[in-house]
Motif scaffolding. Sequence first.
Motif, PDB file in Angstrom:
ATOM      1  N   THR A 197       0.755  -1.107  -0.037  1.00 34.51           N
ATOM      2  CA  THR A 197      -0.095  -0.061  -0.023  1.00 34.51           C
ATOM      3  C   THR A 197       0.664   1.180   0.085  1.00 34.51           C
ATOM      4  O   THR A 197       0.785   2.128  -0.996  1.00 34.51           O
ATOM      5  N   SER A 224      -2.579  -0.684  -8.071  1.00 37.06           N
ATOM      6  CA  SER A 224      -3.138  -0.609  -6.846  1.00 37.06           C
ATOM      7  C   SER A 224      -4.928  -0.980  -7.305  1.00 37.06           C
ATOM      8  O   SER A 224      -5.268  -1.357  -6.339  1.00 37.06           O
ATOM      9  N   LYS A 225      -5.115  -0.817  -8.537  1.00 32.82           N
ATOM     10  CA  LYS A 225      -6.306  -1.157  -8.747  1.00 32.82           C
ATOM     11  C   LYS A 225      -6.566  -2.854  -9.212  1.00 32.82           C
ATOM     12  O   LYS A 225      -7.915  -3.110  -9.301  1.00 32.82           O
ATOM     13  N   GLU A 227      -6.940  -6.566  -9.428  1.00 33.58           N
ATOM     14  CA  GLU A 227      -7.673  -7.462  -8.587  1.00 33.58           C
ATOM     15  C   GLU A 227      -6.692  -8.292  -7.801  1.00 33.58           C
ATOM     16  O   GLU A 227      -6.939  -8.442  -6.649  1.00 33.58           O
ATOM     17  N   GLN A 230      -4.706  -6.474  -5.367  1.00 33.98           N
ATOM     18  CA  GLN A 230      -5.563  -6.098  -3.956  1.00 33.98           C
ATOM     19  C   GLN A 230      -5.507  -7.274  -3.083  1.00 33.98           C
ATOM     20  O   GLN A 230      -5.497  -7.249  -2.007  1.00 33.98           O
ATOM     21  N   LYS A 231      -5.917  -8.315  -4.074  1.00 30.29           N
ATOM     22  CA  LYS A 231      -6.291  -9.562  -2.828  1.00 30.29           C
ATOM     23  C   LYS A 231      -4.833  -9.966  -2.376  1.00 30.29           C
ATOM     24  O   LYS A 231      -4.784 -10.485  -1.172  1.00 30.29           O
ATOM     25  N   LEU A 234      -2.590  -6.086  -1.061  1.00 23.52           N
ATOM     26  CA  LEU A 234      -2.964  -4.871  -0.371  1.00 23.52           C
ATOM     27  C   LEU A 234      -3.889  -5.471   1.030  1.00 23.52           C
ATOM     28  O   LEU A 234      -4.720  -4.551   1.353  1.00 23.52           O
ATOM     29  N   MET A 236      -7.019  -6.623   0.498  1.00 19.19           N
ATOM     30  CA  MET A 236      -8.429  -6.306   0.324  1.00 19.19           C
ATOM     31  C   MET A 236      -8.990  -7.548  -0.192  1.00 19.19           C
ATOM     32  O   MET A 236      -8.646  -8.535  -0.841  1.00 19.19           O
TER      33      MET A 236
END
Lengths: 237, 353, 559, 403
Positions: A197, A224-225, A227, A230-231, A234, A236
């Motif tokens: 991040t 950062s976008k 998927e 992110q998984k 990050l 998310m």
Amino acid sequence: MPMLEVNNIHTYYGNIHALKGITLTVEEGEIVTLIGANGAGKTTTLRTISALLRPRQGNVLFEGEDISKIPAHQMIYQGVAMVPEGRGIFARLSVSENLDMGAYSRKDTQNLGKDLDRVFTLFPRLKERRSQVAGTLSGGEQQMLAIGRAMMSHPRLLLLDEPSMGLAPVLVEAIFDTVAAINKEGTTVLLVEQNATMALSVANRGYVLQTGEIVLSDSAQNLSKNEMVQKAYLGME
Amino acid sequence: MQRRLQNINYLDFVLWFIRVSIIVFVAWGTIATLLDNPYSADVWVNFTVLGLAQGSMYALIAIGYTLVYGVLFMINFAHGEFFMSGIMTATVFIAGPLSASGYLNNHPVISLLLILVVSMITSVGVAILTERVAYRPLRKAPRLVPLITALGASTFLQYTFRGLFGSEVKPFPQVEALSGKISFLGTEILQTQMVVIIATVIMLVGLYLFVMRTKTGKAIRAVAEDKDVAALMGIDVDRTIAITFALGASMAGAAGVLYALVFRQVHFYMGFLPGLKAFTAAVLGGIGSIPGAAVGGLFLGIFESVGPPLFLDGLNVPAYHQLKDVITFTLLVLVLIFRPQGIVGERLAEKKA
Amino acid sequence: MSNEKKFTLRNAINQGLLAGLITTLISTVGMVELFSQRQLIAGVMTMAQLFIFLIPALISFQTARKAPKNSILLFSAVTSFFASLPVLVLILLASTFGLRRFLINVSPSLIETLTFGQGPLVGSLILVLATTAVGVAAAFVDQMDEKIRKPILAGLMWTILVGTFSEILQERLRAFFGIGFTNLIIKSKALQPVAALIFLVVVTAISYFWQQRGDSIKKGLASQSATQRRNMTYAQRIAFFVLLLILPLLLGSYLSEVTNNVGIYVLMGLGLNIVVGFAGLLDLGYVAFFAIGAYVMAILTSEGFLGVAQTSFWLALPVSVITAVIAGILLGTPVLRMRGDYLAIVTLGFGEIIRIMANSDLLKPYIGGAQGVLQIPKPSFFGTSLIQPGQLYYVVLAGVLLAWFVSTRLSNSRLGRQWMAMREDEDVAEAMGINLVNTKLLAFAIGAGFSGLSGAIFASKLTSIFPHSFNLLISINVLSLIIVGGMGSLPGVVVGSLILVGLPELLREFAEFRPWMYGALLIVMMLAKPEGFWPSAIQKRELHADEESPPVEEVAAAD
Amino acid sequence: MKKMLFILSVLVVASMVLAACGPSGPAECADELGCAEYGPDDPIRIASALVITGPDAQLGLDSQHGVEIAIAMRGDVAGHSVELQAEDDGCNAEGGQAAGQKIVSDPSIVAVVGTSCSGAGVPMSKVISEAGYVMVSPSNTAPSLTDPAQAFNPGYLRTAHNDKVQGAAMAKFAYEVLGLKTAAAIHDGDPYTEGLANAFRESFEGMGGKVVAFTAVSKGDTDMKPVLTAVAASEGGAPEFLFFPVFTAECAFLAKQTKEVSGLENTIAAAADGCFSAAAAEAIGEAGNGMYFSGPDLSFSGDTYVTFKQQYNTLFGSDPISVFHAHAFDATNMIFDCIESVGVTGADGSLSVGRAAMRTCLYATSGFQGITGTLTCNQYGDCADPKISVSILENSEYKRIWP
């Protein structure tokens, strides 16, 4: 011409194939980040670039020159400095002696005072503790010292290995602010980081490493976008 | 590490038992000696000064062990031979001819400087060569391997110099300017001993300043802490290690000259025992630490000289001077049991030891 | 990377000068002169000439390998030419200045040897030409087809070896075939020219055919089934055992003596291997237990005035071992918390303390001080006193087999694994629930026991012991042989003892240069094979991990 | 692999057969212990076993030089040239045993000059004697070696002085000639020096003198001043006479430092034959003026020793580096005399030397004129001239002053 060009390097530890053909580039003035899980080969990549490890295959070009065969202690004269993982400060030397070591490669000793001032403006805490033995500094201060020390050599390219490791979140932010500031002053940065991040928030571009291979490369924003990123990195869902 | 085994009472009991019994033994011996009072106060001062002079030489040699240990974590067993090689060469090529021609006693200062320079240069040359051939290729080998090559180098150098200069005892000429005694602390001591002590202090301070203040000195300390990071700073690690060897050897070469001044003879085997003692001194003081080597050397010298009469005379031990090394090593064991980092060593060194 | 560097004429010159300096060194320390009388091949070559020419030859050989393909001969000639220059300087200096005043071994006879007795001028010329010629010849050999080159080199090597060890061969040949036949082959230590030639041809031929057939044999081996192979190892084992049993008959008394000395060191080595190799505790005072075993045996069995019991060897043996074990525990306890080099120096101190005490006037009334313990009887076996080395051999053999058996069992036992764990990391080992105190003490105790056994046999073999025999160099030698053999490896101990104890014995002829060669040997062997000559499987693995130890992160990456 | 097994078994059988046959020699030898046989052109072979490595190397190397010079000066013996097989005794028991085993495995060796160190001599004399050989040591001095109740073996002789003789002589010199009543002795833990110091103490006390200090240093020590200071301050007062029968290195340290210790300025220093050589005199330097040395009287033999020294210089580039070269020279010549007297020369010029005869001859040596004196061997192999002389060192020259 990119500032740093890593061409298909393969690095081994004994018989262990750690890097399986890494290729990446860093343009002048950029902050580029390598993210990846524990054991993906990030540190190995940095150590190979800084000549602490030798690739069995492939080469590294810095400003067009092949630097993969010169000894490690020559790298800094080329303009490449590295802040190693775990900070690597000299614990038994004082803070100012550590900074002196950062300037070991400098021939223009009359300008050192200016650079010292610059480091002390970046990290006022170090000024207070200049005569203290570095081993007694706190983790955050040690990281500051490590970065400050690297800056003493006036590098054109700074390799940063996990600057956030083991630091409190407030400190992490401060460190990354400094990295951005250093970059603004004209130093190109290649940043290895687990804290994706933070890394992506300061970087222009990023590469994602998995088990010794680059699986993804894009601008920091796009990453950062992404998927998958992110998984996996990050946190998310 | 101390804490790790704390729960085992048996071990603590044994260690306490050893500590107490040795202290009782030493106290008993000391009291018996003092009650018996065989020696006057003068004699005791004399013992101490003698120990100080001998200890100075140990200190100078110990520096080499400590420096090399600091950067490579390796016991350089050949260091005693660096000491021997310098003064052997200087004696044969310089001191002998100069003395025969009478130049030595007419121009003692120039002659001694010449001897010193030749001795130091030879020691340094031998050290650099040894490092290059026998140690550098093994930097990444398991730790015991360089230890074995060091042992091999030690024997090899001994017998090389024996082959070059012969196996007999070589006399080192008496320097008339330095013969005779001077009065010091109410007792008479030899001028040569005074020279040794003063020269040692100067060299130790000089070395300390070099290592603490100069760029090269700091580089040595940086390499001692982390070779990879030092390389990242632009420090040529191999070169710095060679410099470290050279520094240690130059001290050993100088110690050789002092040795020759005091004892006035040299021999191809003369490095072995002082080397061993100096290594002991380095560990005693805390290996890796320069002040430690100095303190350890002096401590060892004084203990060797004062210890046997003080602890053993009163116990009616026959020929107690024979047991001087027993006292030395017992002291070492005691220090290491109860203060594993040595007298002035830092705990930091321990994790690497 | 370095092999990509171009090998220039300058490199060739440097190589040559280096070789020349080595030759000069061995000349100035006196080795060449000592061996100018020793004929390697009668009337053809002396040992001194071997020394003078072998080094340039080897270096030229090296040069030939690295040199550009089109000018190999030139490069080799340059190298060997320059190899003769330092020697030439030595000759020049020695014949113009009185070098001998400083360098005791630069004697007129050395110069005579170096100049082949032809005077400085002509001799120097001969030296330069001959050295260069040798270098060129070496390059020629290098140029040959591998199929021919290897056998020729093997033949030369074996001939030189036989010439070097001719003293022992002569003795053995004489014992087996009588003096007449021996004189045909070796006479007063020199190989006879005809015999040498025949030998050279035969070895070359054998090696040639062996190489031709080597592949097919390997194939044949591979095609055999596992059971077949196991049977063979079984047969091999029996053969090996039989060989061990009849060895003294083959070796004769002197070589049996050497074997016994090797055996005594193997015993010590197996013990120290447990302490250093298995448990990772660096012990430099190992000789202490050897001394204790020897002194207990001596005092118990001596028929002289120091003997207290005059018991038999067999009764005293277990007492010696048990005393050594107890000593191991006593000395081990205070140092349990030390590691690495601190442990090394403290144990070194213990060893010295024991030796000094044995030598002291303080203990003289009990153990003889400097005058030692005399009149220790040799062991007897059912009424026969084992006087000859060939008989004592069986006692040593039994000891070694016992120690070997115990070592093998231990290395595969729970205790053995605890040691390994402890060696890797004490903290982790303790966290795993290993009792460090007991584990360490057991290592010290068992190691000391083997050493005590060895010492007891030693005392009774020598029939007299003196404190002199128990100095630091013994500890150092035992440690070296373990590492040269390969740490933690049992066969390594045997190999190490053969090299570091047996070989110097066989090279007794080199007399005063043995320690010099021993030192050089240690350095060269460690440079060439840092993992030892017979590393254990674990050691091999560790070494590779050790070379570039990856951070945990990277190891994970490889998975 | 089966082939290997076969080869192995053939080897085994062959070796057994051969071992059963044993070495077959010419039948002419009638000696009960066998003979050393030499063909018409063969050199006679003798061995030396001396310490030529380690810190004491100069001691043995010097003796070996003595043997080599004896061979060079003698020329042919019984019509044959002489070849030396030089071995190292390592100055320790195991070295002596190994060297002994090697020597006795060579049937062409007729006699041995060695060992240097008594510690090596004890096991070696056993090996040598059991094999029927004979050895003459130039420098063993331990009383036990010629004591039939201790380590004596019937193939052992020596030209060096038994400690008992020399220690007593020095005590007599100090007590009777110099008239000194208090003495001190220092040894260095070597069997030689310890034995000699002890013998001195016993004799000196036996005559009524007082030994105020009997102490020791360690081999390799350099700083002797603590010991000397302690000796100077001993309870019975500083000794009038200080005897340190150690070897050159330690001896020179002691001699030089005695002069530098307060309280010992008037003490008379003395050493024994371990420090009685030109090299030692050089190493001690001026400090040795007025110091006494016991040992053989080398001026006794006149010309021979002068020639000897010249030879030494040409061959080895220095004056004798240690002490026992003269004893070794004598030992070698004793052996040569016996070879000439018991050797049987065949019609073709071959030579056969009986081993038992060799022993008998050596033990019967009487009135042999050597450079260390007139040597006569007793039945336990002590051959040294019983007349120990004492010399004084003045300006690096030894002068015999007693008897």
